[in-house]
Design an enzyme around this catalytic site. Structure first.
Site, PDB file in Angstrom:
ATOM      1  CB  ALA A  65      15.540  20.005 -30.825  1.00  0.00           C
ATOM      2  N   GLY A 110      15.930  19.676 -25.789  1.00  0.00           N
ATOM      3  CA  GLY A 110      16.151  20.856 -26.032  1.00  0.00           C
ATOM      4  C   GLY A 110      14.597  21.216 -25.329  1.00  0.00           C
ATOM      5  CD  GLU A 113      20.280  21.551 -25.024  1.00  0.00           C
ATOM      6  OE1 GLU A 113      19.230  20.786 -25.996  1.00  0.00           O
ATOM      7  OE2 GLU A 113      20.957  22.276 -25.003  1.00  0.00           O
ATOM      8  CD  GLU A 133      19.848  15.852 -26.783  1.00  0.00           C
ATOM      9  OE1 GLU A 133      20.805  15.450 -25.493  1.00  0.00           O
ATOM     10  OE2 GLU A 133      19.742  17.245 -26.483  1.00  0.00           O
TER      11      GLU A 133
HETATM   12  N1  COA Z   1      10.432  15.658 -32.640  1.00  0.00           N
HETATM   13  C1  COA Z   1       9.855  15.354 -33.098  1.00  0.00           C
HETATM   14  N2  COA Z   1       8.327  14.130 -32.764  1.00  0.00           N
HETATM   15  C2  COA Z   1       8.428  14.376 -31.175  1.00  0.00           C
HETATM   16  C3  COA Z   1       9.377  14.686 -30.129  1.00  0.00           C
HETATM   17  C4  COA Z   1      10.343  15.151 -30.921  1.00  0.00           C
HETATM   18  N3  COA Z   1      11.135  15.480 -29.980  1.00  0.00           N
HETATM   19  N4  COA Z   1       8.802  13.714 -29.487  1.00  0.00           N
HETATM   20  C5  COA Z   1       7.916  13.241 -29.396  1.00  0.00           C
HETATM   21  N5  COA Z   1       6.969  13.403 -30.727  1.00  0.00           N
HETATM   22  C6  COA Z   1       5.984  12.932 -31.270  1.00  0.00           C
HETATM   23  C7  COA Z   1       6.212  11.533 -31.578  1.00  0.00           C
HETATM   24  O1  COA Z   1       6.515  10.835 -32.852  1.00  0.00           O
HETATM   25  C8  COA Z   1       4.592  11.300 -31.634  1.00  0.00           C
HETATM   26  O2  COA Z   1       3.873  12.234 -33.019  1.00  0.00           O
HETATM   27  P1  COA Z   1       2.855  10.584 -34.193  1.00  0.00           P
HETATM   28  O3  COA Z   1       1.399  10.587 -32.396  1.00  0.00           O
HETATM   29  O4  COA Z   1       2.513  11.740 -34.987  1.00  0.00           O
HETATM   30  O5  COA Z   1       3.455   9.958 -34.147  1.00  0.00           O
HETATM   31  C9  COA Z   1       3.882  12.084 -30.434  1.00  0.00           C
HETATM   32  O6  COA Z   1       4.805  13.517 -30.584  1.00  0.00           O
HETATM   33  C10 COA Z   1       4.050  10.962 -29.135  1.00  0.00           C
HETATM   34  O7  COA Z   1       5.160  10.901 -29.122  1.00  0.00           O
HETATM   35  P2  COA Z   1       5.123   9.198 -28.749  1.00  0.00           P
HETATM   36  O8  COA Z   1       6.302   8.419 -29.147  1.00  0.00           O
HETATM   37  O9  COA Z   1       4.195   8.180 -29.722  1.00  0.00           O
HETATM   38  O10 COA Z   1       4.863   9.116 -27.241  1.00  0.00           O
HETATM   39  P3  COA Z   1       5.442   8.227 -25.938  1.00  0.00           P
HETATM   40  O11 COA Z   1       4.922   8.152 -24.863  1.00  0.00           O
HETATM   41  O12 COA Z   1       5.633   6.597 -26.540  1.00  0.00           O
HETATM   42  O13 COA Z   1       6.999   8.700 -26.147  1.00  0.00           O
HETATM   43  C11 COA Z   1       8.876   9.773 -25.824  1.00  0.00           C
HETATM   44  C12 COA Z   1       6.730   9.780 -24.901  1.00  0.00           C
HETATM   45  C13 COA Z   1       8.808  11.330 -24.486  1.00  0.00           C
HETATM   46  C14 COA Z   1       9.446   8.731 -24.528  1.00  0.00           C
HETATM   47  C15 COA Z   1       9.444   9.338 -26.511  1.00  0.00           C
HETATM   48  O14 COA Z   1       8.704  10.530 -27.415  1.00  0.00           O
HETATM   49  C16 COA Z   1      10.372  10.940 -27.324  1.00  0.00           C
HETATM   50  O15 COA Z   1      11.809   9.614 -26.780  1.00  0.00           O
HETATM   51  N6  COA Z   1      10.568  11.313 -27.941  1.00  0.00           N
HETATM   52  C17 COA Z   1      11.457  11.673 -28.463  1.00  0.00           C
HETATM   53  C18 COA Z   1      12.951  12.329 -26.816  1.00  0.00           C
HETATM   54  C19 COA Z   1      14.094  12.640 -28.094  1.00  0.00           C
HETATM   55  O16 COA Z   1      15.086  12.050 -27.716  1.00  0.00           O
HETATM   56  N7  COA Z   1      13.867  14.098 -27.450  1.00  0.00           N
HETATM   57  C20 COA Z   1      15.872  15.037 -28.206  1.00  0.00           C
HETATM   58  C21 COA Z   1      15.229  15.111 -29.571  1.00  0.00           C
HETATM   59  S1  COA Z   1      17.409  15.972 -29.598  1.00  0.00           S
END
Ligand code: COA
Length: 264
Positions: A65, A110, A113, A133
């Site tokens: 999400a 999400g 999911e 989460e």
């Molecule tokens: N919501 C909003 N933005 C998100 C996102 C999310 N769930 N997941 C990734 N992004 C965005 C990042 O903020 C970043 O944006 P920016 O370039 O404007 O800063 C972009 O996507 C790239 O992500 P980044 O974190 O820089 O990539 P990474 O390779 O370092 O890490 C992940 C990849 C997937 C491990 C990491 O993005 C992450 O942990 N995301 C969240 C996962 C999560 O907790 N999901 C559950 C949400 S309830």
């Protein structure tokens, strides 16, 4: 027509690509609006026989999400957000036409999911599944606590949600989260090949399989209209018997020819 997804219809298969690669295809309100609409299109458009959900770019299916939309929500608004996600995912799960997830990278929160709401899943070798989460002080809200448990069993579901361990493609295969792992380049082709096989079968019967299997794994009586999976199966079996496709399928077998199904 859609602002956050791309669609492509070929051989009756609608490929739906969530298209926010710079945000790892995170699910914001606009994506939910588009997903809701496109599933209606899958239902209503007779040219569409089945669908694939995938993510744009080589890195992510959907990384969850959109966390930027979480700020400042009160309890009621948070509940409405979860309900909205659940409703759209129920629509996918209950589609009478097959909808398969082609998971091409991170499927987190999400995203996991969403993949689990699809009828089944294939993934690429670089796929990673997880419910992170609790790192955010949250729990899955779009059906993940339920569907992950249905797919991998109670103990593993508890562990994955509590530890936030990211499951790689091979572990996902072992756990039954995905049916096949492929190289990234062949993920869509392999998924399409399976859908073409399904599309050669009787469409009404395929819809009934989906209905009955869904009842088998869902305990919510509102969702099952108070019927057990066995009751539902008896009724669906009867429904199939009065279709033209059933007459065609059985006649084709007896006449030693290929059936020509019409979806009626
Ligand atoms: N919501 C909003 N933005 C998100 C996102 C999310 N769930 N997941 C990734 N992004 C965005 C990042 O903020 C970043 O944006 P920016 O370039 O404007 O800063 C972009 O996507 C790239 O992500 P980044 O974190 O820089 O990539 P990474 O390779 O370092 O890490 C992940 C990849 C997937 C491990 C990491 O993005 C992450 O942990 N995301 C969240 C996962 C999560 O907790 N999901 C559950 C949400 S309830």
């Amino acid at each position: 027509m859609y602002s956050t997804i791309l669609t492509n219809l070929e051989n009756g298969i609608l490929t739906i690509t969530i298209n926010r690669p710079d945000k790892l295809n995170a699910l914001n309100a606009a994506v939910f609006t588009d997903l809701d609409k496109v599933i209606d299109e899958v239902t209503c458009n007779v040219e569409i026989k089945s669908a694939i959900i995938t993510g744009a770019g080589p890195k992510a299916f959907v990384a969850g999400a959109d966390i930027t939309e979480f700020g400042g929500l009160n309890k009621e608004q948070a509940m409405a957000l979860a309900k909205r996600g659940q409703d759209v995912f129920f629509k996918i799960e209950n589609s009478k036409k097959p909808i398969i997830a082609a998971v091409n990278g991170f499927a987190l929160g999400g995203g996991c999911e969403l993949a689990m709401a699809c009828h089944f899943r294939l993934c690429s070798e670089n796929a990673k599944f997880g419910q992170p989460e609790v790192n955010l002080g949250l729990i899955p809200g779009y059906g993940g606590t339920q569907r992950l448990t249905q797919l991998v069993g109670k103990g593993k579901s508890m562990e994955l949600q509590m530890t936030t361990h990211m499951v790689d493609a091979n572990e996902a295969l072992q756990l039954g989260l995905v049916n096949y792992v492929t190289a990234a380049e062949s993920l869509l082709e392999r998924t399409k090949d399976i859908l073409l096989v399904i599309q050669s079968k009787a469409p009404v019967a395929i819809g009934k399989v989906i209905e009955c299997v869904n009842v088998a794994v869902v305990s919510d009586s509102a969702y099952t209209n108070g019927k057990s999976g066995y009751d539902k199966e008896v009724e669906a079996f009867g429904d199939c018997f009065i279709t033209e496709d059933m007459k065609e399928g059985t006649a084709a077998f007896l006449e030693k020819r290929k059936a020509n199904f019409k979806g009626k």
